[in-house]
Motif scaffolding. Structure first.
Motif, PDB file in Angstrom:
ATOM      1  N   PHE A 156       0.835  -1.202   0.000  1.00  0.00           N
ATOM      2  CA  PHE A 156       0.000   0.000   0.000  1.00  0.00           C
ATOM      3  C   PHE A 156       0.877   1.262   0.000  1.00  0.00           C
ATOM      4  O   PHE A 156       0.646   2.198  -0.762  1.00  0.00           O
ATOM      5  N   LEU A 157       1.911   1.254   0.849  1.00  0.00           N
ATOM      6  CA  LEU A 157       2.795   2.425   0.937  1.00  0.00           C
ATOM      7  C   LEU A 157       3.567   2.642  -0.363  1.00  0.00           C
ATOM      8  O   LEU A 157       3.796   3.772  -0.788  1.00  0.00           O
ATOM      9  N   LYS A 158       3.932   1.522  -0.989  1.00  0.00           N
ATOM     10  CA  LYS A 158       4.658   1.614  -2.250  1.00  0.00           C
ATOM     11  C   LYS A 158       3.811   2.371  -3.284  1.00  0.00           C
ATOM     12  O   LYS A 158       4.305   3.254  -3.989  1.00  0.00           O
ATOM     13  N   GLN A 159       2.509   2.016  -3.340  1.00  0.00           N
ATOM     14  CA  GLN A 159       1.619   2.705  -4.285  1.00  0.00           C
ATOM     15  C   GLN A 159       1.502   4.188  -3.944  1.00  0.00           C
ATOM     16  O   GLN A 159       1.499   5.051  -4.811  1.00  0.00           O
ATOM     17  N   LYS A 160       1.418   4.461  -2.652  1.00  0.00           N
ATOM     18  CA  LYS A 160       1.333   5.853  -2.193  1.00  0.00           C
ATOM     19  C   LYS A 160       2.594   6.618  -2.625  1.00  0.00           C
ATOM     20  O   LYS A 160       2.516   7.733  -3.125  1.00  0.00           O
ATOM     21  N   LEU A 161       3.753   5.991  -2.454  1.00  0.00           N
ATOM     22  CA  LEU A 161       5.015   6.645  -2.807  1.00  0.00           C
ATOM     23  C   LEU A 161       5.114   6.875  -4.316  1.00  0.00           C
ATOM     24  O   LEU A 161       5.658   7.883  -4.767  1.00  0.00           O
ATOM     25  N   GLU A 162       4.554   5.937  -5.083  1.00  0.00           N
ATOM     26  CA  GLU A 162       4.556   6.089  -6.547  1.00  0.00           C
ATOM     27  C   GLU A 162       3.780   7.332  -6.959  1.00  0.00           C
ATOM     28  O   GLU A 162       4.172   8.041  -7.875  1.00  0.00           O
ATOM     29  N   GLU A 163       2.678   7.576  -6.262  1.00  0.00           N
ATOM     30  CA  GLU A 163       1.873   8.779  -6.556  1.00  0.00           C
ATOM     31  C   GLU A 163       2.733  10.036  -6.442  1.00  0.00           C
ATOM     32  O   GLU A 163       2.526  11.006  -7.146  1.00  0.00           O
ATOM     33  N   PHE A 164       3.677   9.996  -5.502  1.00  0.00           N
ATOM     34  CA  PHE A 164       4.542  11.162  -5.281  1.00  0.00           C
ATOM     35  C   PHE A 164       5.880  11.025  -6.011  1.00  0.00           C
ATOM     36  O   PHE A 164       6.786  11.821  -5.788  1.00  0.00           O
ATOM     37  N   ILE A 166       8.298   8.903  -5.646  1.00  0.00           N
ATOM     38  CA  ILE A 166       9.441   8.695  -4.747  1.00  0.00           C
ATOM     39  C   ILE A 166       9.860   7.228  -4.814  1.00  0.00           C
ATOM     40  O   ILE A 166       9.024   6.340  -4.574  1.00  0.00           O
ATOM     41  N   PRO A 167      11.130   6.960  -5.164  1.00  0.00           N
ATOM     42  CA  PRO A 167      11.586   5.572  -5.233  1.00  0.00           C
ATOM     43  C   PRO A 167      11.536   4.904  -3.850  1.00  0.00           C
ATOM     44  O   PRO A 167      11.934   5.512  -2.857  1.00  0.00           O
ATOM     45  N   ALA A 168      11.040   3.678  -3.833  1.00  0.00           N
ATOM     46  CA  ALA A 168      10.905   2.967  -2.557  1.00  0.00           C
ATOM     47  C   ALA A 168      11.823   1.759  -2.515  1.00  0.00           C
ATOM     48  O   ALA A 168      12.031   1.081  -3.505  1.00  0.00           O
ATOM     49  N   THR A 169      12.396   1.526  -1.332  1.00  0.00           N
ATOM     50  CA  THR A 169      13.128   0.278  -1.119  1.00  0.00           C
ATOM     51  C   THR A 169      12.525  -0.387   0.108  1.00  0.00           C
ATOM     52  O   THR A 169      11.826   0.254   0.889  1.00  0.00           O
ATOM     53  N   GLU A 190      20.721  -4.689  10.782  1.00  0.00           N
ATOM     54  CA  GLU A 190      21.715  -3.869  10.078  1.00  0.00           C
ATOM     55  C   GLU A 190      21.936  -4.406   8.664  1.00  0.00           C
ATOM     56  O   GLU A 190      21.938  -3.658   7.694  1.00  0.00           O
ATOM     57  N   LYS A 191      22.048  -5.753   8.559  1.00  0.00           N
ATOM     58  CA  LYS A 191      22.229  -6.387   7.241  1.00  0.00           C
ATOM     59  C   LYS A 191      21.019  -6.110   6.362  1.00  0.00           C
ATOM     60  O   LYS A 191      21.138  -5.829   5.179  1.00  0.00           O
ATOM     61  N   ALA A 192      19.827  -6.196   6.991  1.00  0.00           N
ATOM     62  CA  ALA A 192      18.587  -5.973   6.243  1.00  0.00           C
ATOM     63  C   ALA A 192      18.546  -4.553   5.693  1.00  0.00           C
ATOM     64  O   ALA A 192      18.044  -4.304   4.607  1.00  0.00           O
ATOM     65  N   PHE A 193      19.117  -3.629   6.456  1.00  0.00           N
ATOM     66  CA  PHE A 193      19.125  -2.229   6.040  1.00  0.00           C
ATOM     67  C   PHE A 193      20.086  -2.026   4.876  1.00  0.00           C
ATOM     68  O   PHE A 193      19.754  -1.398   3.884  1.00  0.00           O
ATOM     69  N   GLN A 194      21.290  -2.564   5.052  1.00  0.00           N
ATOM     70  CA  GLN A 194      22.302  -2.383   4.017  1.00  0.00           C
ATOM     71  C   GLN A 194      21.907  -3.097   2.733  1.00  0.00           C
ATOM     72  O   GLN A 194      22.229  -2.664   1.639  1.00  0.00           O
ATOM     73  N   GLY A 195      21.189  -4.219   2.868  1.00  0.00           N
ATOM     74  CA  GLY A 195      20.810  -4.991   1.689  1.00  0.00           C
ATOM     75  C   GLY A 195      19.420  -4.649   1.185  1.00  0.00           C
ATOM     76  O   GLY A 195      18.809  -5.455   0.493  1.00  0.00           O
ATOM     77  N   ARG A 196      18.893  -3.480   1.541  1.00  0.00           N
ATOM     78  CA  ARG A 196      17.535  -3.128   1.132  1.00  0.00           C
ATOM     79  C   ARG A 196      17.419  -3.130  -0.383  1.00  0.00           C
ATOM     80  O   ARG A 196      18.365  -2.805  -1.098  1.00  0.00           O
ATOM     81  N   GLN A 197      16.238  -3.544  -0.862  1.00  0.00           N
ATOM     82  CA  GLN A 197      16.063  -3.716  -2.285  1.00  0.00           C
ATOM     83  C   GLN A 197      14.977  -2.810  -2.839  1.00  0.00           C
ATOM     84  O   GLN A 197      14.042  -2.472  -2.123  1.00  0.00           O
ATOM     85  N   VAL A 198      15.130  -2.491  -4.108  1.00  0.00           N
ATOM     86  CA  VAL A 198      14.106  -1.682  -4.772  1.00  0.00           C
ATOM     87  C   VAL A 198      12.794  -2.442  -4.692  1.00  0.00           C
ATOM     88  O   VAL A 198      12.738  -3.638  -4.906  1.00  0.00           O
ATOM     89  N   PHE A 199      11.754  -1.731  -4.340  1.00  0.00           N
ATOM     90  CA  PHE A 199      10.481  -2.402  -4.075  1.00  0.00           C
ATOM     91  C   PHE A 199       9.417  -1.879  -5.027  1.00  0.00           C
ATOM     92  O   PHE A 199       9.369  -0.690  -5.276  1.00  0.00           O
TER      93      PHE A 199
END
Ligand SMILES: [Zn+2]
Length: 199
Positions: A156-164, A166-169, A190-199
């Motif tokens: 849901f947030l990804k769609q919201k960010l697309e409206e604006f 804004i690239p989401a990871t 920490e690993k999860a943060f560094q390895g965040r992926q384009v969503f």
């Protein structure tokens, strides 16, 4: 049936409201409190009584603050081009502990859960939309639990960010399926943060 005095039963009932506290533990706590020195009990109860007045959510980001200014919104120390979306103010502390993020936060105030009747209206969206439209953000990092509710909310947030535009990871790497941010160790987070992926 246990015949505790009524006042003790009331205390036990309150203690049982805490997460992870069952009847046995609540009884143990209640008896322990009975033995506490009077002045300690006074300090404890004053602390409880004034807690919600002293600690308030920041009007901008929703993180907790105990003074006028919010340390998480300080433009001198935070990178305002990055925005991390979290479900509760508590998650912020877990992420800060990893030292992997220096951007801003936005607490959305929960996760979508159709089963528990938590829908879009329960999220602090107005504030988020206002923020997204007024501040240039290079990347929004969705840091939500790796659960069904977390996935639904992230989508849901990804769609919201697309409206604006804004690239989401999203934190992905290293976070086991079904895990809540509360219970993940800092190394994994920490690993999860560094390895965040384009969503
Ligand atoms: Zn703030």
């Amino acid at each position: 049936m246990t015949q505790y005095p009524k006042e003790l039963l009331t205390l036990i009932a309150y203690l049982k409201k805490l997460p992870g506290v069952g009847r046995k533990t609540a009884e143990r706590f209640a008896f322990y409190l009975l033995e506490w020195p009077q002045d300690e009990i006074k300090k404890f109860s004053t602390q409880l009584e004034t807690l919600q007045e002293k600690i308030t959510p920041c009007e901008t980001c929703g993180c907790l603050k105990d003074g006028v200014s919010c340390a998480f919104c300080d433009p001198k120390t935070r990178d305002s081009s990055l925005l991390c979306l979290v479900s509760s103010a508590r998650d912020v502390y877990a992420i800060e502990e990893t030292k992997a993020f220096k951007g801003l936060y936005h607490v959305i105030g929960g996760l979508l859960s159709p089963l528990e009747g938590r829908s879009i209206e329960h999220l602090a969206l107005n504030k988020l939309e206002r923020r997204l439209s007024h501040h240039p953000i290079k990347e929004a990092i969705i840091a939500l639990d790796s659960t069904l509710e977390g996935d639904a909310t992230a989508l849901f947030l990804k769609q919201k960010l697309e409206e604006f535009k804004i690239p989401a990871t999203r934190l992905a790497f290293g976070l086991p399926m079904g895990s809540s941010l509360d219970f993940v160790d800092y190394g994994t987070l920490e690993k999860a943060f560094q390895g965040r992926q384009v969503f």
